[in-house]
Write a protein that holds these residues in place. Structure first.
Motif, PDB file in Angstrom:
ATOM      1  N   LYS A 203      36.229  42.509  38.153  1.00 39.73           N
ATOM      2  CA  LYS A 203      37.632  42.342  37.670  1.00 39.73           C
ATOM      3  C   LYS A 203      37.570  42.493  36.123  1.00 39.73           C
ATOM      4  O   LYS A 203      38.332  43.042  35.552  1.00 39.73           O
ATOM      5  CB  LYS A 203      38.156  41.233  38.139  1.00 39.73           C
ATOM      6  CG  LYS A 203      38.520  41.322  39.513  1.00 39.73           C
ATOM      7  CD  LYS A 203      39.213  40.350  40.228  1.00 39.73           C
ATOM      8  CE  LYS A 203      39.535  40.596  41.641  1.00 39.73           C
ATOM      9  NZ  LYS A 203      40.451  39.365  42.154  1.00 39.73           N
ATOM     10  N   ASP A 206      36.795  45.756  34.575  1.00 39.08           N
ATOM     11  CA  ASP A 206      38.166  46.569  34.782  1.00 39.08           C
ATOM     12  C   ASP A 206      38.812  46.108  33.661  1.00 39.08           C
ATOM     13  O   ASP A 206      39.615  47.210  33.268  1.00 39.08           O
ATOM     14  CB  ASP A 206      38.663  46.697  36.201  1.00 39.08           C
ATOM     15  CG  ASP A 206      37.674  47.220  37.388  1.00 39.08           C
ATOM     16  OD1 ASP A 206      36.737  47.903  36.865  1.00 39.08           O
ATOM     17  OD2 ASP A 206      37.841  46.676  38.343  1.00 39.08           O
ATOM     18  N   LYS A 210      40.224  48.474  31.070  1.00 39.03           N
ATOM     19  CA  LYS A 210      41.449  49.177  30.932  1.00 39.03           C
ATOM     20  C   LYS A 210      42.274  48.686  29.308  1.00 39.03           C
ATOM     21  O   LYS A 210      42.675  49.529  28.795  1.00 39.03           O
ATOM     22  CB  LYS A 210      42.377  48.193  31.797  1.00 39.03           C
ATOM     23  CG  LYS A 210      43.869  48.730  31.930  1.00 39.03           C
ATOM     24  CD  LYS A 210      44.454  48.045  33.084  1.00 39.03           C
ATOM     25  CE  LYS A 210      46.122  48.215  33.042  1.00 39.03           C
ATOM     26  NZ  LYS A 210      46.756  47.452  34.093  1.00 39.03           N
TER      27      LYS A 210
END
Length: 222
Positions: A203, A206, A210
């Motif tokens: 996470k 990510d 992002k």
């Protein structure tokens, strides 16, 4: 469960695995000891049975001869004949170790080696039946001593077998299963923590990816 009371760390897992290896090795050694004790115990029981039969037969023969002797001579003469012993016997007790069990060893020593010294009376006023009774008791005496030694050894061996059996059962049914359960619990907890950590890392990765993409788009737009 008892397994949930342990600290689920890798150090504790390593300690429990070493404990399990030691417990399994100890269980095998104790089982081997128990089996060998049982084998030697059964040998002693058979020896004890044979000795008891021999001793009982010798005592029975001596009693029969003594009854015949008593019928042939007066009580006064009989009492005077057996009042003072003619032979002196000393008993020496030592031990020998059998599978960590100290069993007794009885040895007797006589004042003289002459077997006729066991007769403490003259032969003029006594019967041959009394000689037979004294002779039979003299012959069976060493077997009686050996029987006492064997019976004591059997008792000590049986006690040690029971102790060893309880230890084997404690390891087999309590300690080893409990340790395995704790290892299983800690392993599951560590795997669960590792999966949670991986999920968090993915996470974070990510989010960072992002954020990097959005930053790059912002730079391109400007």
């Amino acid at each position: 469960m008892a397994s949930t009371q342990v600290n689920p760390t890798r150090m504790e897992l390593t300690r429990l695995k070493k404990k399990l290896v030691t417990a399994i090795r100890g269980h095998k050694l104790l089982k081997d000891k128990r089996d060998e004790l049982m084998r030697q115990f059964l040998d002693m029981v058979r020896e004890n049975k044979a000795l008891r039969e021999k001793v009982e037969k010798g005592i029975e023969s001596a009693n029969k001869s003594f009854v015949l002797a008593k019928a042939g001579i007066s009580d006064e003469v009989l009492g005077a004949s057996v009042m003072a012993p003619g032979q002196e016997i000393s008993l020496e007790i030592s031990n020998r170790n059998v599978m960590s069990v100290d069993i007794p060893v009885y040895n007797i020593k006589t004042r003289t080696s002459d077997k006729n010294d066991m007769f403490s009376y003259g032969f003029a006023f006594t019967s041959a039946d009394l000689d037979d009774a004294v002779g039979n008791l003299s012959e069976v005496f060493e077997d009686m001593l050996k029987l006492a030694e064997c019976e004591k050894s059997c008792k000590l061996m049986a006690s040690e077998i029971e102790k060893t059996r309880r230890r084997v059962n404690a390891l087999e049914h309590v300690m080893i299963p409990d340790t395995k359960e704790k290892i299983k619990y800690i392993t599951m907890k560590l795997d669960e923590n590792e999966r949670s950590t991986q999920v968090r890392l993915m996470k974070v990765k990510d989010m960072m990816l992002k954020e990097s993409i959005e930053k790059k788009r912002a730079e391109d737009a400007s």
